[in-house]
Design an enzyme around this catalytic site. Structure first.
Site, PDB file in Angstrom:
ATOM      1  NE  ARG A 153     -10.966  -0.867   4.172  1.00  0.00           N
ATOM      2  CZ  ARG A 153     -10.638  -1.432   2.937  1.00  0.00           C
ATOM      3  NH1 ARG A 153     -10.967  -0.698   1.739  1.00  0.00           N
ATOM      4  NH2 ARG A 153     -10.134  -2.468   3.287  1.00  0.00           N
ATOM      5  CD  GLU A 167       0.015  -3.087   4.094  1.00  0.00           C
ATOM      6  OE1 GLU A 167       0.202  -3.069   3.060  1.00  0.00           O
ATOM      7  OE2 GLU A 167      -1.358  -3.104   4.646  1.00  0.00           O
ATOM      8  CB  THR A 221      -4.734  -0.058  11.048  1.00  0.00           C
ATOM      9  OG1 THR A 221      -3.704  -0.695  10.211  1.00  0.00           O
ATOM     10  CG2 THR A 221      -6.143  -0.344  10.779  1.00  0.00           C
TER      11      THR A 221
HETATM   12  C1  DMJ Z   1      -6.089  -1.395   5.153  1.00  0.00           C
HETATM   13  O1  DMJ Z   1      -7.359  -1.504   4.843  1.00  0.00           O
HETATM   14  C2  DMJ Z   1      -5.439  -1.415   6.240  1.00  0.00           C
HETATM   15  O2  DMJ Z   1      -4.109  -0.935   6.229  1.00  0.00           O
HETATM   16  C3  DMJ Z   1      -5.343  -2.557   7.250  1.00  0.00           C
HETATM   17  O3  DMJ Z   1      -4.710  -2.669   8.417  1.00  0.00           O
HETATM   18  C4  DMJ Z   1      -4.752  -3.630   6.498  1.00  0.00           C
HETATM   19  N1  DMJ Z   1      -5.165  -3.787   5.026  1.00  0.00           N
HETATM   20  C5  DMJ Z   1      -5.548  -2.783   4.225  1.00  0.00           C
HETATM   21  C6  DMJ Z   1      -4.250  -2.347   3.435  1.00  0.00           C
HETATM   22  O4  DMJ Z   1      -3.222  -3.250   3.051  1.00  0.00           O
END
Ligand code: DMJ
Length: 662
Positions: free
Chosen positions: A297, A562, A651
């Site tokens: 993040r 997601e 991610t």
């Molecule tokens: C996010 O912080 C990222 O996508 C991570 O990979 C999984 N959890 C959250 C979102 O659901």
């Protein structure tokens, strides 16, 4: 007759003569005479011992004089800049010497591999830490520069700029310089010669937006309104109670949302947030952060914002933060601990175990590699890639599938025999593919692991539900199949589609499409149109014609990204507009059931009760960092808006450039 008198025995004695009332001169000469007489009365041995003792004392005195003189010189000559950067320790006066040990440089010491684990602090715990709020530190160059803009001519210049500025970093009581020289990352890749096309976009007329993109901008503005009013500079908005919550105390939502604002063209909001980063964001703070969460993040957010804006403020902040995360890697196995205190540099595992989570230690590489590439400092990339190499060779996998835990002491997988694509393993698979793409498709080991894993998924985890034959991914526990699927698994259709876009087998696309349909149904089959956190699929024909069952404890929705993330990839790679329509439905549902009138969106407790969805009073930072960003990109018909051939998203949806091979 008396025998002759025996010779008097030799006696050592000191005579004390009191000479009262005598003149000064007289007493002095008498004293001199008496001392000399006493000296003559001593044996040769005694005389030698006294001479030796005196010589020794003189030598000691001389040596300690030299040492003290050095220290005085150093103290009076130390640049004020350097002294200012000593860490703030509550109750410690500036004159006190540093109380914290010097840093361990990950790349400097051959003893790195033999590091003892750092002693965990007794009071650590998961969840929001106890923050020691202090007045903003004045050290930060960025801070003192205030709002002076530092737009780089090009991101590629950053390397040079960093080397010439040679910013001094204060770390754990020691003042260290950035890495000497310009040691290049293991694989050198060219930074884009010019800023991203998006760098200039915000300065021009706003792009033509369609109605759905406008809808996302409106949603973002509404969310931002709540954050700005009730949670400014804090981690998360609590929109119902009009307050905030802290996790790391680092303005998490603001940092996570920076690049989204840039992409959406929200110039005013971006400038205001940039000002906060410049003036208030301070990492010199006695606080535990989760290595993975803060990497994806904060580090990811700062790096991508640097790339999009060309503003070196964000790169400097990223480098400072990256340095502070490094102690997490100092474990006997080099598998990082889950948590690290960015102020003290003490890293530790969770209280109940010395294990780390596999997805966490294997999903920080995109960010650390990029940080090395931009700064020329190798240690970030080396530490992160050491983990990848280690996991590559590890036993305990099942046809490319990995267990969920790994021990930081032994370096081995633990809790063997449990395999999931959900929590604790998910982004391991995602980062295999994305690192391969980031590095210009050269690192075949990553590709091999990814391809093996997809085959493992197909063999062991893919099933079809009843009655509608939805393709889903279940879990395996000691060879026992469970039809449980986390919403988190819905990243997979998007990742599969991305792989196919980059030339991987087309049968992956079939699985991607089928899973995308399933993830959509996980939303569609709920009364609110929003997916719960976890579903269980029917393996046998049910009475109610529904494929999906939800347990009461799993009915919540955290505004996760997601499904819409994968819709974005599926639309980009197929051009099928139904994916845009599905995304639009989901945005409407968010607006209907999670929007808080006074500003912000809230996670909810029950996606199956449209009359009482029960707000949980929290807006996660990824709603702005990921969910709304992917929706905006999904609704755009501009393939060049963050092209999949130029960028790879981490991610947390922060775009990082794909390295062009030189
Ligand atoms: C996010 O912080 C990222 O996508 C991570 O990979 C999984 N959890 C959250 C979102 O659901």
């Amino acid at each position: 007759m008396y025998p002759p008198p025996a010779p008097a025995p030799h006696r050592d004695f000191i005579s004390v003569t009191l000479s009262l009332g005598e003149s000064y001169d007289n007493s002095k000469s008498r004293r001199r005479r008496s001392c000399w007489r006493k000296w003559k009365q001593l044996s040769r041995l005694q005389q030698n011992m006294i001479i030796f003792l005196l010589a020794f004392l003189i030598l000691c005195g001389f040596l300690s004089y030299i040492h003290m003189a050095d220290q005085w010189k150093a103290l009076s000559g130390k640049p004020t800049e350097e002294r200012k950067m000593m860490p703030e320790v509550p109750g410690l006066k500036p004159a006190n010497p540093p109380v914290l040990p010097a840093p361990q440089k990950a790349d400097a010491s051959p003893a790195f591999s033999k590091m003892l684990p750092q002693r965990p602090r007794k009071h650590f715990r998961r969840g929001p830490p106890h923050l020691q709020i202090r007045a903003p530190n004045t050290d930060s160059k960025a801070g003192t520069q205030g709002d002076t803009k530092e737009r780089a001519a090009a991101p590629g210049d950053a390397h040079q700029e960093e080397n010439t500025q040679r910013t001094v970093i204060s770390w754990r009581g020691a003042v260290i310089e950035p890495e000497q020289g310009t040691g290049l990352p293991l694989r050198r890749a060219e930074a884009p010669a010019k800023p991203s096309p998006l760098v200039t976009r915000m300065q021009k007329e706003p792009a033509l937006l369609n109605e759905r993109q406008e809808g996302v901008i409106e949603a973002f503005r509404h969310a931002w309104k709540g954050y700005r009013q009730f949670a400014w500079g804090h981690d998360e908005l609590r929109p119902v109670s009009k307050s905030f919550s802290e996790w790391f105390g680092l303005g998490l939502t603001l940092i996570d949302a920076l690049d989204t604002m840039w992409i959406l063209g929200l110039k005013q909001e971006f400038e205001e947030a940039r000002m906060w980063v410049s003036q208030k964001l301070n990492f010199k703070k006695d606080v535990d952060v989760n290595l993975f969460e803060s990497t994806i993040r904060i580090l990811g957010g700062l790096l991508s914002t640097y790339h999009l804006s060309g503003d070196r403020l964000f790169l400097r902040k990223a480098k400072d933060f990256g340095n502070r995360l490094m102690p997490a890697f100092m474990t006997p196995s080099k598998i990082p601990y889950s948590d690290v205190n960015i102020g003290t540099g003490v890293a530790h595992p969770p209280q109940w175990t010395s294990d780390s989570t596999v997805s966490e230690v294997t999903s920080i590489q995109l960010e650390f590699r990029e940080l090395s590439r931009l700064t020329g400092v190798k240690k970030f990339q080396e530490a992160a890639e050491e983990v990848t190499r280690h996991v590559h060779h590890l036993s305990g996998k099942k046809d490319g599938l990995v267990p969920m835990f790994i021990n930081t002491h032994s370096g081995s997988f633990t809790h063997l025999g449990v395999f999931t694509l959900g929590a604790r393993a998910d982004s391991y698979y995602e980062y295999l593919l994305k690192q391969w793409i980031q590095g210009g498709k050269q690192e075949t080991q990553l590709l091999e692991d990814y391809l093996a894993a997809i085959e493992g998924i197909k063999t062991h985890l893919v099933r079809h539900s009843e009655p509608n034959k939805l393709t889903f991914i279940g879990e395996l526990t000691h060879d026992r199949f469970s039809a449980k699927m986390d919403h988190l698994v819905c990243f997979l259709p998007g990742t599969l589609a991305l792989g196919v876009h980059h030339g991987l087998p087309t049968d992956h696309m079939e699985l991607a499409r089928a899973l995308m349909e399933t993830c959509y149904q996980m939303n569609r089959q709920m009364e609110t149109g929003l997916s719960p956190e976890i579903v269980h699929f029917n393996l046998y024909p049910p009475t109610d014609n529904l494929d999906v069952k939800v347990k009461p404890a799993d009915r919540h929705n955290l505004l996760r990204p997601e499904t819409v993330e994968s819709l974005f990839y599926l639309y980009r790679t197929t051009g099928d507009r139904k994916y845009q329509d599905w995304g639009w439905e989901i945005l409407q549902s968010f607006n209907k059931y999670t929007r808080v009138p006074s500003g912000g969106y809230t996670s909810i407790n029950n996606v199956q009760n449209p009359h009482k969805p029960e707000p949980r009073d929290k807006m996660e930072s990824f709603f702005l960092g990921e969910t709304l960003k992917y929706l905006y990109l999904l609704f755009s018909d501009d393939q060049n808006l963050l092209s999949l051939d130029t960028y790879v998203f981490n991610t947390e949806a922060h775009p990082l450039p794909i390295w062009a091979l030189s």
